[in-house]
Design a protein around this motif. Structure first.
Motif, mmCIF file in Angstrom:
data_model
loop_
_atom_site.group_PDB
_atom_site.id
_atom_site.type_symbol
_atom_site.label_atom_id
_atom_site.label_comp_id
_atom_site.label_asym_id
_atom_site.label_seq_id
_atom_site.Cartn_x
_atom_site.Cartn_y
_atom_site.Cartn_z
ATOM 1 N N ASP A 162 0.815 -1.617 0.282
ATOM 2 C CA ASP A 162 -0.061 -0.317 -0.025
ATOM 3 C C ASP A 162 0.699 0.419 0.291
ATOM 4 N N ILE A 163 2.023 1.382 0.869
ATOM 5 C CA ILE A 163 3.058 2.252 0.599
ATOM 6 C C ILE A 163 3.829 2.351 -0.574
ATOM 7 N N MET A 164 3.773 1.183 -1.231
ATOM 8 C CA MET A 164 4.622 2.113 -2.404
ATOM 9 C C MET A 164 3.490 1.745 -3.320
ATOM 10 N N ILE A 165 1.502 1.465 -3.767
ATOM 11 C CA ILE A 165 0.866 2.227 -4.462
ATOM 12 C C ILE A 165 1.037 3.939 -3.850
ATOM 13 N N LEU A 166 1.008 3.803 -3.722
ATOM 14 C CA LEU A 166 0.986 5.005 -2.973
ATOM 15 C C LEU A 166 2.591 6.063 -2.915
ATOM 16 N N VAL A 167 3.299 5.769 -2.489
ATOM 17 C CA VAL A 167 4.796 6.373 -3.207
ATOM 18 C C VAL A 167 4.503 6.019 -4.786
ATOM 19 N N SER A 168 4.137 5.960 -5.722
ATOM 20 C CA SER A 168 4.947 5.968 -6.677
ATOM 21 C C SER A 168 3.161 7.017 -7.555
ATOM 22 N N LEU A 169 2.256 6.110 -7.024
ATOM 23 C CA LEU A 169 1.327 7.280 -7.560
ATOM 24 C C LEU A 169 1.409 9.267 -7.525
ATOM 25 N N TRP A 170 2.224 9.035 -6.287
ATOM 26 C CA TRP A 170 2.817 10.862 -5.964
ATOM 27 C C TRP A 170 3.895 11.001 -6.802
ATOM 28 N N SER A 171 4.298 9.885 -7.276
ATOM 29 C CA SER A 171 5.563 10.641 -8.572
ATOM 30 C C SER A 171 5.286 10.077 -9.540
ATOM 31 N N SER A 172 3.773 9.562 -9.806
ATOM 32 C CA SER A 172 3.739 9.393 -11.692
ATOM 33 C C SER A 172 3.599 10.193 -12.592
ATOM 34 N N MET A 173 3.610 11.390 -11.807
ATOM 35 C CA MET A 173 3.155 12.556 -12.806
ATOM 36 C C MET A 173 4.318 13.177 -13.849
ATOM 37 N N GLY A 174 4.628 12.153 -14.490
ATOM 38 C CA GLY A 174 5.677 12.544 -15.325
ATOM 39 C C GLY A 174 5.731 13.466 -16.618
ATOM 40 N N VAL A 175 6.287 12.516 -18.066
ATOM 41 C CA VAL A 175 5.804 13.441 -19.019
ATOM 42 C C VAL A 175 4.466 13.154 -19.854
ATOM 43 N N GLY A 176 4.358 12.128 -19.317
ATOM 44 C CA GLY A 176 2.858 11.401 -19.800
ATOM 45 C C GLY A 176 1.989 11.897 -18.911
ATOM 46 N N PHE A 177 2.159 13.039 -18.268
ATOM 47 C CA PHE A 177 1.456 14.059 -17.986
ATOM 48 C C PHE A 177 1.247 15.269 -18.329
ATOM 49 N N LEU A 178 2.582 16.349 -18.976
ATOM 50 C CA LEU A 178 2.805 17.236 -19.376
ATOM 51 C C LEU A 178 2.572 16.949 -20.855
ATOM 52 N N ALA A 179 2.317 15.480 -21.535
ATOM 53 C CA ALA A 179 2.018 15.455 -22.998
ATOM 54 C C ALA A 179 0.391 15.641 -22.568
ATOM 55 N N MET A 180 0.375 15.414 -22.108
ATOM 56 C CA MET A 180 -1.651 14.887 -21.672
ATOM 57 C C MET A 180 -1.989 16.833 -22.064
ATOM 58 N N LEU A 181 -0.793 17.420 -21.244
ATOM 59 C CA LEU A 181 -1.387 18.576 -20.644
ATOM 60 C C LEU A 181 -0.852 20.131 -22.212
ATOM 61 N N ALA A 182 0.106 19.603 -22.680
ATOM 62 C CA ALA A 182 -0.189 19.774 -23.840
ATOM 63 C C ALA A 182 -1.077 19.668 -25.104
ATOM 64 N N GLY A 183 -0.777 18.659 -25.226
ATOM 65 C CA GLY A 183 -2.292 17.629 -26.768
ATOM 66 C C GLY A 183 -3.835 18.843 -25.471
ATOM 67 N N ILE A 184 -3.945 19.000 -23.989
ATOM 68 C CA ILE A 184 -5.149 19.557 -24.259
ATOM 69 C C ILE A 184 -4.796 21.533 -24.646
ATOM 70 N N LEU A 185 -3.965 21.915 -24.272
ATOM 71 C CA LEU A 185 -4.408 22.842 -24.521
ATOM 72 C C LEU A 185 -4.224 23.047 -25.743
ATOM 73 N N ASN A 186 -3.782 21.932 -26.389
ATOM 74 C CA ASN A 186 -3.984 22.133 -28.175
ATOM 75 C C ASN A 186 -4.930 21.215 -29.763
ATOM 76 N N VAL A 187 -5.683 21.329 -28.612
ATOM 77 C CA VAL A 187 -6.988 21.470 -29.081
ATOM 78 C C VAL A 187 -8.184 22.824 -29.799
ATOM 79 N N ASP A 188 -7.976 22.679 -30.912
ATOM 80 C CA ASP A 188 -8.665 23.572 -31.800
ATOM 81 C C ASP A 188 -9.738 24.313 -30.872
ATOM 82 N N GLU A 189 -10.113 25.371 -30.082
ATOM 83 C CA GLU A 189 -11.242 26.040 -29.342
ATOM 84 C C GLU A 189 -12.469 25.343 -31.024
ATOM 85 N N GLN A 190 -12.626 25.617 -31.634
ATOM 86 C CA GLN A 190 -13.717 25.732 -32.967
ATOM 87 C C GLN A 190 -14.614 23.849 -32.518
#
Length: 297
Positions: A162-190
């Motif tokens: 359980d502690i391993m899972i907690l620590v891993s979730l805490w540190s799992s926001m890596g390049v995948g998170f940044l890629a998703m953020l970039a993807g959301i920001l680049n969706v065409d408003e139209q």
């Protein structure tokens, strides 16, 4: 024809550095691992061909793998991999709703644990879950009267995973998170405007029918990174508990099992068979991710 030939040579020239690195650091090691998986190799004597004996042993005799390691890995992968992936998307979407300066600050705050996980694991988490009464969590629970004696959090088979899972979730926001953020920001408003004209009524429908379909490449990249990082995680249980194998194998994952046989027992052939199985598992889940988010002709 001569011009086409020169262009082809130019393409191969530009690709050659990548091809050399791919062959030397990926294709060749994978081929060697596959070969060694069919041998008995103790890192001292010459590899001895034994056919599929390592795989038979894995399935029929390695009860530790079937009863502990594989269930631990599946549980860890489902919660940290799938849960971390969904959490990455939710946080990326929430951060994308902010203006530029707050968005940058929160993105750095969320992303930074993935860069400092190794340092903070020893400095923060081991202090937080220290097994004596000076550990922050034990001290708090003792003060509140919830427990009457300190708990060995990192040495307890009941709590380590359980502690391993907690620590891993805490540190799992890596390049995948940044890629998703970039993807959301680049969706065409139209696209959003057209969707509301076509009948979209709320933000949830907007996410399902517009945001996710418009950022499939980023979703695929995040999924692949989550799969690879989850299944190749090894150091977290060992770093937290301070031993390999972990106490009563409670935090033992496939990579820990590979390290145990390969670098502690020097059964390199069997460790190679385990690594091939791990490679196949990663490939299988990557294919699922491709079917969900890959571009179709």
């Amino acid at each position: 024809m001569r011009i086409s030939s020169k262009k082809d040579r130019g393409h191969w020239l530009l690709l050659s550095p990548y091809l050399v690195l791919f062959i030397v650091f990926i294709a060749l090691p994978v081929a060697v691992a596959i070969y060694l998986s069919f041998t008995y190799f103790n890192a001292i004597e010459k590899p001895k061909w034994i056919g599929i004996q390592n795989y038979i042993t894995l399935i029929t005799r390695d009860t530790l793998f079937m009863q502990k390691v594989l269930p631990n890995t599946i549980k860890y992968a489902l919660i940290v991999g799938v849960g971390g992936y969904i959490l990455s998307f939710i946080l990326a979407w929430l951060v994308a709703q902010l203006t530029r300066i707050p968005r940058t600050i929160f993105a750095l705050i969320i992303y930074s644990p993935s860069l400092t996980a190794g340092v903070t694991m020893s400095v923060i988490w081991r202090v937080l879950f220290n097994g004596d009464q000076q550990g922050y969590l034990n001290a708090l629970l003792l003060k509140l009267g919830i427990i009457d004696k300190p708990i060995q959090w990192l040495q307890s088979p009941q709590h380590l995973m359980d502690i391993m899972i907690l620590v891993s979730l805490w540190s799992s926001m890596g390049v995948g998170f940044l890629a998703m953020l970039a993807g959301i920001l680049n969706v065409d408003e139209q696209l959003y405007e057209a969707a509301y004209i076509d009948g979209i009524k709320n933000r949830l429908q907007e996410i399902i029918y517009v945001t996710i379909p418009a950022m499939k490449p980023q979703m695929l990249f995040g999924a692949v990174m989550s799969i690879v990082n989850t299944f190749t995680s090894a150091g977290i249980g060992v770093a937290l508990s301070g031993s390999n194998p972990t106490p009563q194998y409670a935090g033992q994952l496939i990579v820990n099992h590979i390290e145990d046989y390969g670098f502690l027992r020097y059964e390199m052939g069997y460790a190679a068979a385990l690594s091939v199985v791990l490679l196949l598992i990663i490939w299988f889940f990557s294919r699922i991710a491709w079917r969900l988010f890959g571009e179709r002709d």
